[in-house]
Scaffold this motif. Structure first.
Motif, PDB file in Angstrom:
ATOM      1  N   TYR A 188      -4.934  -6.377  -3.812  1.00 31.93           N
ATOM      2  CA  TYR A 188      -4.139  -6.798  -4.967  1.00 31.93           C
ATOM      3  C   TYR A 188      -4.748  -8.020  -5.664  1.00 31.93           C
ATOM      4  O   TYR A 188      -4.696  -8.134  -6.888  1.00 31.93           O
ATOM      5  CB  TYR A 188      -2.690  -7.060  -4.550  1.00 31.93           C
ATOM      6  N   MET A 227      -4.753  -6.163   2.267  1.00 29.01           N
ATOM      7  CA  MET A 227      -3.836  -6.063   1.127  1.00 29.01           C
ATOM      8  C   MET A 227      -4.099  -7.181   0.128  1.00 29.01           C
ATOM      9  O   MET A 227      -4.058  -6.975  -1.087  1.00 29.01           O
ATOM     10  CB  MET A 227      -2.384  -6.091   1.600  1.00 29.01           C
ATOM     11  N   HIS A 232       5.626   1.848  -4.461  1.00 29.66           N
ATOM     12  CA  HIS A 232       5.021   1.002  -3.424  1.00 29.66           C
ATOM     13  C   HIS A 232       5.822  -0.286  -3.230  1.00 29.66           C
ATOM     14  O   HIS A 232       6.211  -0.626  -2.127  1.00 29.66           O
ATOM     15  CB  HIS A 232       3.575   0.639  -3.792  1.00 29.66           C
ATOM     16  N   PHE A 280       0.845   1.655   1.907  1.00 31.90           N
ATOM     17  CA  PHE A 280      -0.457   1.152   1.444  1.00 31.90           C
ATOM     18  C   PHE A 280      -1.580   1.973   2.068  1.00 31.90           C
ATOM     19  O   PHE A 280      -2.566   2.296   1.418  1.00 31.90           O
ATOM     20  CB  PHE A 280      -0.580  -0.323   1.850  1.00 31.90           C
ATOM     21  N   TYR A 281      -1.396   2.307   3.335  1.00 37.46           N
ATOM     22  CA  TYR A 281      -2.428   3.035   4.067  1.00 37.46           C
ATOM     23  C   TYR A 281      -1.728   3.901   5.089  1.00 37.46           C
ATOM     24  O   TYR A 281      -0.772   3.483   5.725  1.00 37.46           O
ATOM     25  CB  TYR A 281      -3.352   2.020   4.749  1.00 37.46           C
ATOM     26  N   TYR A 326      -8.030  -2.557   6.135  1.00 36.44           N
ATOM     27  CA  TYR A 326      -6.654  -2.429   6.615  1.00 36.44           C
ATOM     28  C   TYR A 326      -6.595  -1.495   7.821  1.00 36.44           C
ATOM     29  O   TYR A 326      -5.923  -1.774   8.812  1.00 36.44           O
ATOM     30  CB  TYR A 326      -5.783  -1.885   5.478  1.00 36.44           C
ATOM     31  N   GLU A 342       2.790   2.375  -8.545  1.00 36.91           N
ATOM     32  CA  GLU A 342       2.560   1.165  -7.759  1.00 36.91           C
ATOM     33  C   GLU A 342       3.800   0.267  -7.699  1.00 36.91           C
ATOM     34  O   GLU A 342       4.232  -0.143  -6.624  1.00 36.91           O
ATOM     35  CB  GLU A 342       1.382   0.379  -8.362  1.00 36.91           C
ATOM     36  N   LYS A 375      -8.821  -1.100   1.654  1.00 38.29           N
ATOM     37  CA  LYS A 375      -7.998  -0.208   2.467  1.00 38.29           C
ATOM     38  C   LYS A 375      -8.701   0.149   3.766  1.00 38.29           C
ATOM     39  O   LYS A 375      -8.055   0.350   4.789  1.00 38.29           O
ATOM     40  CB  LYS A 375      -7.643   1.054   1.673  1.00 38.29           C
TER      41      LYS A 375
END
Lengths: 272, 159
Positions: free
Chosen positions: A235, A231, B38, B46-47, A214, B34, A211
C-alpha cells in the motif's frame, strides 16, 4: 528476539561506520545544492522555492532511514525496515527528482563546465543508466534478489553489504524515477506510452513482490512481521507510485495540448 | 493537425471517449474492490494460501494497470473536455464496458481459476460468485449497447 539480528555488526563499531558512510553522500549533495542555490542568488537568478523544499525534504527522508534510532530499529524489525525502504528507495528519490537538481547545477555552473556535464549526459553509458527498462531492473529486480535470497539476512551480518545495499536502493530508486519523469534535461528520451508501459510493469513487479513476502517471509523474519511488512510495502508503494503516475500523465497531458486552436479553442473550451 | 479532416478528428475523439471511459471503468471497479471488499467489509483477503503463482502475477499486473488506468482515463477525459469533444453517453458506455470486463475477469479467472482469494470466506460462496459475475455481465451488456448506439457520434453531450 532474533539471534542473528544482534550480531556484532548491529551494536559494534561497524554499524557506526555504516551510518557515517551512508550519511556522507547525502550531506555532500546537500552542501552542493546549497552552494548552487547561493551561486544562483549571486547571479540574481530565481529558483522556485518549492523545488528547494522538495529537495530538503527528500534528503531528510533518506537520512532518517540510514542514521540514528530508525536505522537501529530497522535492523531488528522488518516493518520498520520496510518503512525505510519506502522512504529511502521511493519517496526520497521522487522528491529529489521533482526538485530538478541537475537543472539547478547546470544553471549555477559556468557555461564551460555545464557543457561538459551535458556532454557526459548525452554519452551512451549515461543513456543506459537512464533507460527505463534498465532502471526498472536495477530497482525492482534488486529488491527481488534482496528479499527472496539469503541476501537479506546476510545484510545484517556484513557491514559492507549493508552499505552497498542501502546505497543501491537509493541510487536505483532515483535513476528509476528520473528515467520515467523528465523534470531535469534528459537526452535519451523515450515516448510517454513506452514509459507508461514500463511503469505499469515495474509497479506490478513491486506489488507482486510485496504479496510474495507476505506469503514467504525472508530468511530470519518472523511471519507476523513479514505479513505487516508486505502489506506496508504494497500500500505504501501504491501511494508513492500514484504520484509518479500522476506526474507522468500530467506531462503527457501538457505535451499533447491542442496547438492549432490555442488562440481561441482553449478559452471557449474552458467556458463550457 | 492540418492533415486531419474534421471527420477523421471526430473518429479519433469517438474512440478516445471510449478509451477514456474504458480505462476509468477498470480503475473504478478495481478501486471499489479494494476499498469496499478489502478494507471496509474485509471479505477479500490480501493473500490466500491457495493462490497460484500465475494468480499472484495476474493480480499484481492488473492492480498496477488499474492504478494507471484510473489516472490516465481521467486525464484523457480532461483532454476531451479541453477539446470540447466529450461524448458523455459513449464515455459511460466505455466505463461500463471496462468495469464489467475487469469484474468478469476478476470473478472468473482470478477468483476461481487462479484462486487469488474468494469473494467472501463463507460456505455458499457460489451465490456470491453468481451475483458478482451477473453484475459484470450486466455492465458489459449495457456498455455494449451504449457504445453501439453512439458509434456514429450521436452520443455527444456537453461535458
Amino acid at each position: 528476539m532474533n539471534g542473528q539480528h544482534h550480531s556484532a555488526m548491529v551494536t559494534g563499531e561497524g554499524f557506526l561506520m555504516a551510518q557515517v558512510l551512508l550519511t556522507l553522500p547525502f550531506i555532500i549533495i546537500l552542501a552542493v545544492y546549497c552552494t548552487a542555490l547561493y551561486t544562483l542568488k549571486k547571479k540574481q537568478q530565481n529558483w522556485p522555492l518549492h523545488r528547494s523544499i522538495m529537495f530538503f525534504t527528500g534528503v531528510l527522508c533518506a537520512l532518517v532511514t540510514v542514521v540514528g534510532p530508525f536505522a537501529h530499529w530497522a535492523h531488528s524489525n522488518f516493518i520498520i525496515h520496510m518503512a525505510g525502504h519506502l522512504l529511502l528507495g521511493m519517496l526520497a528519490p521522487l522528491l529529489m527528482v521533482l526538485a530538478a537538481p541537475l537543472t539547478l547545477f547546470l544553471k549555477a555552473l559556468p557555461v564551460d563546465s555545464a557543457k561538459k556535464i551535458t556532454f557526459i549526459l548525452r554519452s551512451r553509458p549515461a543513456g543506459l543508466l537512464t533507460h527505463p527498462v534498465i532502471t526498472s531492473l536495477l530497482n525492482v529486480g534488486g529488491l527481488w534478489i534482496l528479499y527472496t535470497t539469503s541476501l537479506y539476512s546476510m545484510m545484517h551480518e556484513y557491514v559492507g553489504l549493508h552499505i552497498i545495499i542501502h546505497f543501491h536502493v537509493f541510487v536505483a530508486g532515483y535513476l528509476f524515477t528520473a528515467s520515467l519523469l523528465y523534470i531535469d534535461p534528459t537526452s535519451h528520451r523515450k515516448s510517454y506510452l513506452y514509459r507508461s508501459i514500463i511503469l505499469i510493469l515495474a509497479l506490478a513487479g513491486h506489488g507482486i513482490l510485496s504479496k510474495y513476502i507476505y506469503g514467504h517471509p525472508p530468511e530470519g523474519v518472523p511471519v507476523s512481521q513479514a505479513e505487516a511488512g508486505g502489506m506496508l510495502m504494497y500500500y505504501g508503494g501504491d501511494a508513492i507510485d500514484l504520484m509518479i503516475v500522476f506526474f507522468l500523465c500530467l506531462h503527457w497531458f501538457r505535451a499533447t495540448r491542442p496547438r492549432s486552436s490555442r488562440s481561441g479553442g482553449v478559452e471557449t473550451c474552458q467556458t463550457v | 493537425m492540418a492533415a486531419h479532416t474534421p471527420s477523421a478528428e471526430g473518429a479519433t475523439y469517438l474512440s478516445r471517449n471510449l478509451w477514456s471511459g474504458f480505462l476509468f471503468g477498470i480503475g473504478l471497479v478495481a478501486f471499489l474492490d479494494e476499498t469496499v471488499f478489502h478494507q471496509l467489509l474485509h471479505w477479500h483477503h490480501f493473500y490466500d494460501k491457495s493462490t497460484t503463482n500465475v494468480g499472484l502475477v495476474s493480480d499484481g499486473f492488473f492492480h498496477a494497470l488499474s492504478w494507471f488506468a484510473t489516472i490516465g482515463g481521467l486525464f484523457l477525459f480532461a483532454d476531451l473536455r479541453r477539446r470540447n469533444a466529450v461524448a458523455m453517453k459513449r464515455w459511460w458506455g466505455g466505463i461500463l464496458l471496462g468495469a464489467g470486463a475487469f469484474q468478469l475477469y476478476d470473478g472468473i479467472i482470478q477468483h476461481k481459476l487462479m484462486r487469488i482469494h474468494q469473494i467472501r470466506y463463507v460456505d455458499n460462496v457460489i451465490v456470491y460468485d453468481i451475483i458478482w459475475n451477473l453484475i459484470a455481465l450486466l455492465m458489459i451488456i449495457i456498455g455494449v449497447v451504449l457504445v453501439r448506439r453512439t458509434r456514429h457520434g450521436n452520443g455527444r453531450g456537453r461535458g
